[in-house]
Design a protein around this motif. Structure first.
Motif, PDB file in Angstrom:
ATOM      1  N   LEU A   1      50.200  35.068  49.243  1.00  9.52           N
ATOM      2  CA  LEU A   1      50.146  34.677  47.832  1.00  9.52           C
ATOM      3  C   LEU A   1      48.714  34.586  47.325  1.00  9.52           C
ATOM      4  N   SER A   2      47.799  34.130  48.173  1.00  8.25           N
ATOM      5  CA  SER A   2      46.389  34.084  47.771  1.00  8.25           C
ATOM      6  C   SER A   2      45.866  35.495  47.525  1.00  8.25           C
ATOM      7  N   ALA A   3      46.230  36.422  48.422  1.00 12.40           N
ATOM      8  CA  ALA A   3      45.813  37.816  48.233  1.00 12.40           C
ATOM      9  C   ALA A   3      46.409  38.388  46.955  1.00 12.40           C
ATOM     10  N   ALA A   4      47.701  38.107  46.711  1.00 17.40           N
ATOM     11  CA  ALA A   4      48.350  38.609  45.500  1.00 17.40           C
ATOM     12  C   ALA A   4      47.685  38.051  44.253  1.00 17.40           C
ATOM     13  N   LEU A   5      47.340  36.765  44.288  1.00 19.96           N
ATOM     14  CA  LEU A   5      46.704  36.132  43.136  1.00 19.96           C
ATOM     15  C   LEU A   5      45.371  36.805  42.811  1.00 19.96           C
ATOM     16  N   ASP A   6      44.605  37.129  43.844  1.00 21.21           N
ATOM     17  CA  ASP A   6      43.323  37.809  43.622  1.00 21.21           C
ATOM     18  C   ASP A   6      43.518  39.229  43.103  1.00 21.21           C
ATOM     19  N   LEU A   7      44.546  39.914  43.613  1.00 21.61           N
ATOM     20  CA  LEU A   7      44.760  41.310  43.247  1.00 21.61           C
ATOM     21  C   LEU A   7      45.402  41.473  41.873  1.00 21.61           C
ATOM     22  N   LEU A   8      46.130  40.468  41.415  1.00 24.96           N
ATOM     23  CA  LEU A   8      46.857  40.599  40.153  1.00 24.96           C
ATOM     24  C   LEU A   8      45.933  40.844  38.966  1.00 24.96           C
ATOM     25  N   THR A   9      44.721  40.322  39.024  1.00 26.51           N
ATOM     26  CA  THR A   9      43.804  40.512  37.892  1.00 26.51           C
ATOM     27  C   THR A   9      43.502  41.985  37.657  1.00 26.51           C
ATOM     28  N   GLY A  10      43.499  42.774  38.723  1.00 19.24           N
ATOM     29  CA  GLY A  10      43.196  44.196  38.572  1.00 19.24           C
ATOM     30  C   GLY A  10      44.402  45.096  38.744  1.00 19.24           C
TER      31      GLY A  10
END
Length: 458
Positions: free
Chosen positions: A416-425
């Motif tokens: 979920l942390s990885a997804a949160l970071d990736l969602l912006t781009g």
């Protein structure tokens, strides 16, 4: 002293601005409100009425709604309706929405928010797992009540019909009473709206699975009621449900709705439109011989995708499937999954992989299909999608939600942390395709909520 002519004019303006109707025994309160509001603005009664009639005065209309509306309510009011919601309606919707894993509910005339939060608690309790997204919208014209609703703190009297186990699980002690748990408030938003006016965004076709509009229609003019019923019917998904108050009735054959009756409760279901399951095209009638038509321009495929994505943003999946045709295999597969046609979606994803080689989007689609029958296979497909495209946020989000379902909070937090970071781009089209009907902001909120549940705040 308020004259009869001024009072009559005030009531006519209230009907026009708010769609409200008044009984003769309301005259005393109505006169008091007219006198108080005129005095608040330093105007004579006539000057006040002229200003109210002359131009848009939204702030004052909101004040009038607050002064004249009846706001008494409490959690799980009319428990028999919530029992039908819990035991019949939500299970049926969950089965129908298994491809999307999304439930959307609307509370019309939500007052201080108890009904909206009750709907959210019922839906959260019913959902099969934390990967299901629940959203509830509460609308009301009374600003003071909406402020109370957003504060989400209630007296013990508001919880008088709330089961003890529900009170312990979904409420926290707070000064003055109880605060609704963050897990519930995160799913609910409140909107100021006057039901006498239109709002194309709020009343978008096929937006809600369940609408509650209880004990409101009796206060509205006949024209306002007719228009509100039309908007609510249109805003329901196919197979969606409408609950009205016990004093409200649409008759035995309401337009676009089926009358339902269970456990002493009357409610309504939106008639399900027949959706063809890709039958073989009928043979065209004979035509005079002519030169073969030139091939269609390649741009048509792109036009079909753009049209399909636009329809998907509005949750119009059946129309999007018609729009995309057979040319865009990926989008077609995603839409089949959204419509619950999982076997066809799985076949489409496999065909795409066999013809086009490893593709992150196709593996993600296959993971979505496998979630319903084999979570381990779904995780394998999501891992492959993330490996093939390390910038792809959606498989990391799905793996995080599956880990939460298994009770693996540490693994869930990593994904979920990885997804949160990736969602912006994340690519906009991918969010439309794989976001389950939700945009970037809603998915980001979901990640943060689930991370909070894992004990990690971002």
């Amino acid at each position: 002293m308020i004259g009869a002519a001024s009072l009559t004019r005030f009531r006519e303006l209230l009907q026009k601005r708010l769609g409200w109707t008044f009984a003769d025994n309301d005259l005393g309160q109505t006169a008091e409100v007219l006198a108080a509001r005129s005095q608040a603005h330093g105007l004579s009664t006539r000057e006040y009425l002229d200003r109210l009639a002359g131009r848009r005065w939204a702030a004052e209309v909101a004040e009038l709604a607050g002064a004249l509306s009846i706001t008494e309510t409490y959690f799980f009011r009319h428990s028999e309706q919530f029992r039908v919601l819990r035991e019949r309606v939500l299970p049926e919707l969950i089965e129908a929405r298994s491809g999307q894993r999304v439930l959307r509910l609307l509370s019309v005339g939500c007052s201080s928010g108890e009904e909206a939060y009750s709907l959210a608690i019922a839906a959260i309790r019913a959902r099969p797992g934390p990967d299901w997204i629940v959203t509830v919208t509460g609308v009301d014209a009374n600003r003071d009540m909406l402020r109370r609703a957003r504060a989400a703190v209630y007296s013990p009297w508001s919880l008088r019909d709330t089961p003890e186990d529900v009170r312990r699980r979904w409420f926290r002690p707070a000064e003055g009473g109880f605060r609704v748990a963050d897990e519930v408030t995160a799913t609910v938003r409140f909107v100021e709206h006057n039901v006498a006016a239109d709002d194309p965004q709020l009343w978008h076709p096929a937006r809600y699975d369940v609408i509650f509009c209880r004990n409101l229609l009796m206060y509205l003019t006949a024209d306002t009621v007719a228009e509100l019923i039309r908007r609510m019917t249109r805003a329901l998904t196919d197979g969606g449900f409408l609950f009205l108050g016990h004093t409200d009735s649409l008759g035995s054959r309401p337009d676009g709705l089926e009358l339902c009756h269970a456990d002493g409760t009357v409610y309504y279901q939106r008639r399900v439109a027949a959706v063809p399951r890709d039958p073989a095209p009928a043979a065209p009638p004979p035509r005079p011989a002519r030169a073969a038509a030139p091939p269609r321009p390649q741009a048509d495929a792109g036009d079909g995708r753009r049209r399909a994505l636009s329809l998907m943003r509005d949750d119009r999946f059946a129309e999007a499937l018609d729009a995309v045709g057979t040319g865009d295999v990926l989008v077609r597969g995603v839409l089949l999954a959204q419509l619950g046609r999982v076997d066809e979606a799985r076949d489409t994803a496999n065909r795409l992989l066999h013809t086009g080689g490893p593709q992150a989007d196709a593996h993600h689609l296959l993971g979505v299909c496998h979630e319903l029958d084999c979570a381990d296979q779904a995780v394998g497909q999501y891992r492959l999608a993330a490996y093939l495209d390390p910038q792809f946020a959606m498989p990391r989000l799905r793996m995080g939600l599956l880990a939460r379902r298994r009770g693996d909070d540490r693994g869930a937090a990593d994904h979920l942390s990885a997804a949160l970071d990736l969602l912006t781009g994340e690519n906009d089209d991918r969010i439309v395709l794989f976001g389950g009907g939700f945009g970037r902001l809603a998915l980001t909120t979901l990640c943060r909520t689930e991370l909070d549940a894992c004990g990690i705040r971002r």
